[in-house]
Design an enzyme around this catalytic site. Structure first.
Site, short mmCIF file in Angstrom:
data_model
loop_
_atom_site.label_atom_id
_atom_site.label_comp_id
_atom_site.label_asym_id
_atom_site.label_seq_id
_atom_site.Cartn_x
_atom_site.Cartn_y
_atom_site.Cartn_z
N LYS A 20 -11.47 -0.91 8.18
CA LYS A 20 -11.89 -2.40 7.54
C LYS A 20 -12.82 -3.74 8.33
CE LYS A 20 -7.85 -0.81 4.72
NZ LYS A 20 -8.31 -0.31 3.64
N ASP B 101 2.31 -5.38 8.32
CA ASP B 101 0.88 -4.87 7.92
C ASP B 101 -0.43 -5.75 7.23
OD1 ASP B 101 -1.22 -3.35 7.20
OD2 ASP B 101 -0.02 -1.64 5.78
N PHE C 193 0.85 -1.11 0.07
CA PHE C 193 -0.08 -0.06 -0.47
C PHE C 193 0.42 1.58 -0.59
CE2 PHE C 193 -3.10 3.27 1.57
CZ PHE C 193 -4.43 2.97 0.97
#
Length: 400
Positions: free
Chosen positions: A213, A187, A113
């Site tokens: 999320k 992550d 990301f």
């Protein structure tokens, strides 16, 4: 086993909407409304500043950290909540580099990301000590670990690729990194709440993740950070905020890190967001992660089969092997943005990632076969009749 028919009513979903974007923002837990209202009315409203003690606001980051810890295989007292994921990435990376002062390479991958890489670039620039960041293709990371060898300081990876859903074999990569003496930052933004994770058994050094999320903590919900117990009292936080101090209210002029995971706290806890997260974690307390994963795979496989049978213009971007995927499915289409806007206009919400990725997240807590079949049928109709090719669907919004 988890009864997913019982978890669905625990979320507030608009009538007529099929929500396949929980991998970007989880829906509102019904209980969060009353929990936040009570926090506003009974705690902030009645207790005012005494709520830090009376309502336990100051202790919530550790308490919520332990509840998230159960989902990621972390021992109690090793995970804490607060700040944003970008901040937690920076903390973990700065701490790891300081623990490997004679090494200069940070290894990530080209699918990570972007914010993780941005934070790494900024840190490298401010340190100005000759560090460099390498970003090979995801499938080449293992070979690159061996090639870099004893100059590798940190392996920093997002387990699940945010675009395609491709999943790294993190246990194997952690072992490989440790064999050359490097530390690992894992992550979990697209892992926590999507499938079982075990940071303890895999011997992870650091793990970070967000809670808005799959964990359904709401927009802006705080991030979390895990530090392995063997490192917790060694790390020296670069972001040495007052709540990471050993005695915050002593107001000492010099920083003295708190014990263990407490030193990874930075700023004042976001009390209202933690109230929403607390309500969301009440749901997760009753979820069996193995059952969740099994159900997720079933829904993803059903979606892939249906889309490939009815939408020949779409190409699967996610790994076909379920073991190599997270809890999302992505398809490529040259006009993917417009097609996604057409879907959203018809009540099927996914999202788009440049240049051509249509993303769909599958969360069994509130998604079932009926949702999957409706999404397939709606997408097939849009593609068959080129309903995406309208001017309003090509106009780009700020958030895609």
């Amino acid at each position: 086993m988890t009864d997913f028919n019982a978890t669905r009513p625990l979320f507030s979903l608009p009538h007529g909407v099929t929500y396949l974007d929980g991998n970007s923002l989880g829906p509102l837990p019904v209980a969060a409304q009353d929990r936040m209202a009570a926090c506003l009315r009974d705690e902030w409203g009645e207790m005012l500043i005494t709520g830090w003690n009376k309502a336990g606001w100051m202790d919530q980051p550790r308490a919520l950290g332990d509840r998230i810890g159960r989902l990621i295989g972390a021992a109690p007292g090793t995970t804490v909540v607060g700040d944003t994921l970008s901040i937690k990435v920076y903390q973990a990376l700065a701490s790891a580099l300081e623990l490997r002062p004679d090494r200069r390479v940070i290894l990530s991958d080209s699918g990570n990301f972007p914010t993780d890489l941005y934070m790494a670039e900024g840190l490298v620039r401010s340190l100005d000590q000759g560090h460099r960041i390498e970003t090979p293709a995801p499938e080449d990371v293992a070979a690159q670990i061996d090639a870099i060898g004893d100059d590798l300081a940190v392996l920093m990876l997002t387990e699940v690729d945010y675009r395609t859903g491709r999943r790294h074999d993190m246990p194997a990569l952690i072992r490989a990194a440790h064999e050359v003496g490097a530390l690992v930052i894992w992550d979990l933004a697209h892992s926590a709440g999507a499938f079982a994770v075990d940071v303890s058994d895999t011997d992870a050094d650091f793990a970070v993740g967000c809670t808005y999320k799959y964990l359904n903590g709401g927009p802006g919900a705080p991030a979390f950070i895990y530090v392995a117990p063997r490192l917790a009292d060694q790390v020296q936080p670069a972001l040495s905020g007052w709540l990471g101090h050993d005695a915050p209210f002593a107001f000492d002029p010099d920083y003295r890190p708190g014990p263990g995971i407490d030193r990874m706290r930075v700023g004042t806890p976001p009390v209202l967001q933690m109230a929403a997260l607390e309500a969301a974690l009440d749901i997760w307390d009753q979820v069996d992660m193995d059952a969740l994963r099994t159900r997720s795979v079933e829904l993803c496989e059903r979606f892939i089969e249906g889309v490939e049978a009815t939408c020949p213009d779409l190409t699967l971007a996610s790994p076909r092997d379920a073991a190599m995927r997270g809890s999302q499915v992505s398809f490529r289409f040259d006009h993917g943005y417009a097609a996604m806007q057409a879907l959203i206009a018809r009540g099927v919400i996914g999202d788009f990632r440049a240049p051509d990725i249509m993303r769909f997240g599958f969360t069994p807590l509130y998604i079932d076969e009926g949702d999957v079949d409706r999404a397939i049928a709606t997408l097939a109709d849009i593609m068959a009749h080129r309903l995406w090719d309208r001017p309003e669907y090509h106009a780009r919004a700020a958030v895609t």
